[in-house]
Design an enzyme around this catalytic site. Sequence first.
Site, PDB file in Angstrom:
ATOM      1  N   TRP A 108       2.197   6.101  -4.368  1.00 51.03           N
ATOM      2  CA  TRP A 108       1.732   6.942  -3.252  1.00 51.03           C
ATOM      3  C   TRP A 108       0.253   6.740  -2.996  1.00 51.03           C
ATOM      4  CZ3 TRP A 108       3.740   9.296   0.766  1.00 51.03           C
ATOM      5  CH2 TRP A 108       5.132   9.426   0.788  1.00 51.03           C
ATOM      6  N   ASN A 149      12.030  -0.622  -3.011  1.00 52.05           N
ATOM      7  CA  ASN A 149      10.565  -0.622  -3.133  1.00 52.05           C
ATOM      8  C   ASN A 149       9.847  -0.900  -1.814  1.00 52.05           C
ATOM      9  OD1 ASN A 149       7.997  -0.662  -4.630  1.00 52.05           O
ATOM     10  ND2 ASN A 149       8.013  -2.816  -4.052  1.00 52.05           N
ATOM     11  N   GLU A 209       6.605  -7.066 -12.405  1.00 57.37           N
ATOM     12  CA  GLU A 209       6.894  -5.660 -12.050  1.00 57.37           C
ATOM     13  C   GLU A 209       6.810  -4.772 -13.284  1.00 57.37           C
ATOM     14  OE1 GLU A 209       6.899  -5.042  -9.013  1.00 57.37           O
ATOM     15  OE2 GLU A 209       7.302  -7.060  -8.247  1.00 57.37           O
ATOM     16  N   TRP A 221      -0.762  12.612   1.082  1.00 61.04           N
ATOM     17  CA  TRP A 221       0.108  11.852   0.184  1.00 61.04           C
ATOM     18  C   TRP A 221       0.732  12.725  -0.893  1.00 61.04           C
ATOM     19  CZ3 TRP A 221      -1.489  11.937  -4.926  1.00 61.04           C
ATOM     20  CH2 TRP A 221      -2.835  12.264  -5.169  1.00 61.04           C
ATOM     21  N   TRP A 230      -6.320  16.117   6.194  1.00 60.68           N
ATOM     22  CA  TRP A 230      -4.962  15.726   6.570  1.00 60.68           C
ATOM     23  C   TRP A 230      -4.409  16.675   7.625  1.00 60.68           C
ATOM     24  CZ3 TRP A 230      -3.813  11.121   4.554  1.00 60.68           C
ATOM     25  CH2 TRP A 230      -4.419  10.741   3.356  1.00 60.68           C
ATOM     26  N   TRP A 245       3.295  -3.996 -13.635  1.00 58.54           N
ATOM     27  CA  TRP A 245       2.867  -2.925 -12.711  1.00 58.54           C
ATOM     28  C   TRP A 245       3.148  -1.555 -13.321  1.00 58.54           C
ATOM     29  CZ3 TRP A 245      -0.181  -2.342  -8.699  1.00 58.54           C
ATOM     30  CH2 TRP A 245      -0.426  -3.430  -7.840  1.00 58.54           C
TER      31      TRP A 245
END
Length: 467
Positions: free
Chosen positions: A382, A341, A274, A359, A306, A277
């Site tokens: 996102w 998460n 993580e 988004w 969208w 990440w």
Amino acid sequence: MTQLVWFRNDLRVADNPALTAACESSEAARACFILTPDQWQEHDWSPARVQFVIAHANALAEELARLGIPLSFIYANRFDDSIEKLQSHCEEHKVTTLHFNEEYGVNERKRDKAVKYRFDELRIAVRKYRDQTVAPVGEILTQQDEPYSVFTPFSRRWRSWIDETHPGLFPVPKARGNAVSPEQIDTIPDAFQDAPEPLVATGESAAHDRLERFLDERGGAYKEKRDFPAIDGTSLISPYLANGVLSGRQCLIAGRQAQGAGGNQEGLGTWITEIAWRDFYINILYHYPRVSMHRAFKPETEALQWNTPGAKFEAWKTGNTGVPIVDAAMRQLNQTGWMHNRLRMVTAMYLTKNLFIDWRLGEAYFMSKLIDGFLASNNGGWQWSASTGTDAAPYFRVFNPVTQSERFDPNGDFIREWVPELARLDRKRIHDPGAKEGVIPKGYPRQIVDLKESRKEAIAKFQELKN
Ligand code: FAD
């Protein structure tokens, strides 16, 4: 003559390269922190985050005072104003060298470039340090010296860099002369914003306590428990990491020490991933500045039309979509400034796929509520969920939030905690009370979109991009 450390997103004395370097000089050392409330607002900082930062800036002033380093709070409104104020501060204190750790948002980079330009003219040296990631940002590259845009090969290279380099920690400087007396310690008044109850305790030592307790007691079980929001299975150190009270290096080294002390290798290894990440997304921000300018990583997805946000967006924000796990998660976010998460992925996918809402609106809303709001990770998360980013979830793999709920909150405990209207439902009905013509409890909404239909429509819109 003075060395000045400008604290920004690195509110700590331990493992702080700018601070360590400034204290290597025989000149006096000072520190400053610039408050830029209008800029924070423009960047959608939440009240929870502002309060957290202020509390930690005050705690930092006290820590530095013990080391004999006075910290001044400088009040500006925006980054633009801060340059002038910083210059006056440097002139007042006869600063010869300004030290700071780099930040990678586009406005932060612009500000730092302007500072460097101005300070070159003033003949004040500017020293910058790459602090935010474990391997200095820009260091992890492919064999062709290109940035990675896929996580797995990045993380492989990241791990081998660590094994080759053995990154260490920057030492806390020794105390210099007398401590700054309590009446001379600068303080920011606390009444800055309305914020939820602080989620985690204030201060660097509280951050280390949380990290160590997690690694000792729960880190080994991380792999099995991290996806279940009703369980305390993750570290909850994100507010500290996002605001630089802890560093990525400290987390990596503590994680590896826990592995070395016989902790469960796999569980701790998953947790260390993580941290990779986080570094991956910071590198993306660094190499692809467009992502911090509301642009999609995958340019072709910018053509998506969208839906207009309207009432459905309001329902999502307030936790009234009729999908219990989504509503529980959004209410947790609104009330605490944090979200698990797994649920960040579920709620982000629901917004971008089932409601087909941009988004960018979700990203900004999360930022405006999160205590751990961090541009690189928030944008990365996102764009992953919306299938517009690096390494993104393929557009045709859309989470079904009800299935996710059954899988990751099997007893409905998390839903019961945050959606009291559903507290009496059993573990079968709680995930989708209206299913099979079930009676929806009074006060709870019916689902605002059909999950299957909306999923199909979203996939079709992504497919159209290909034609
Ligand atoms: P742990 O599971 O204990 O992980 C330890 C640390 O690793 C975290 O504190 C965090 O710094 C880092 N980390 C964990 N997962 C990720 C990830 N997927 N991406 C990047 N870093 C990660 N994280 C933020 O710090 N700030 C954000 O604004 C943010 N927004 C997100 C938005 C979306 C849509 C998604 C899907 C994820 C987002 N994340 C964000 C990542 C992740 O959800 C949080 O870091 C995590 O929930 C924090 O809880 P923890 O400290 O208990 O994490």
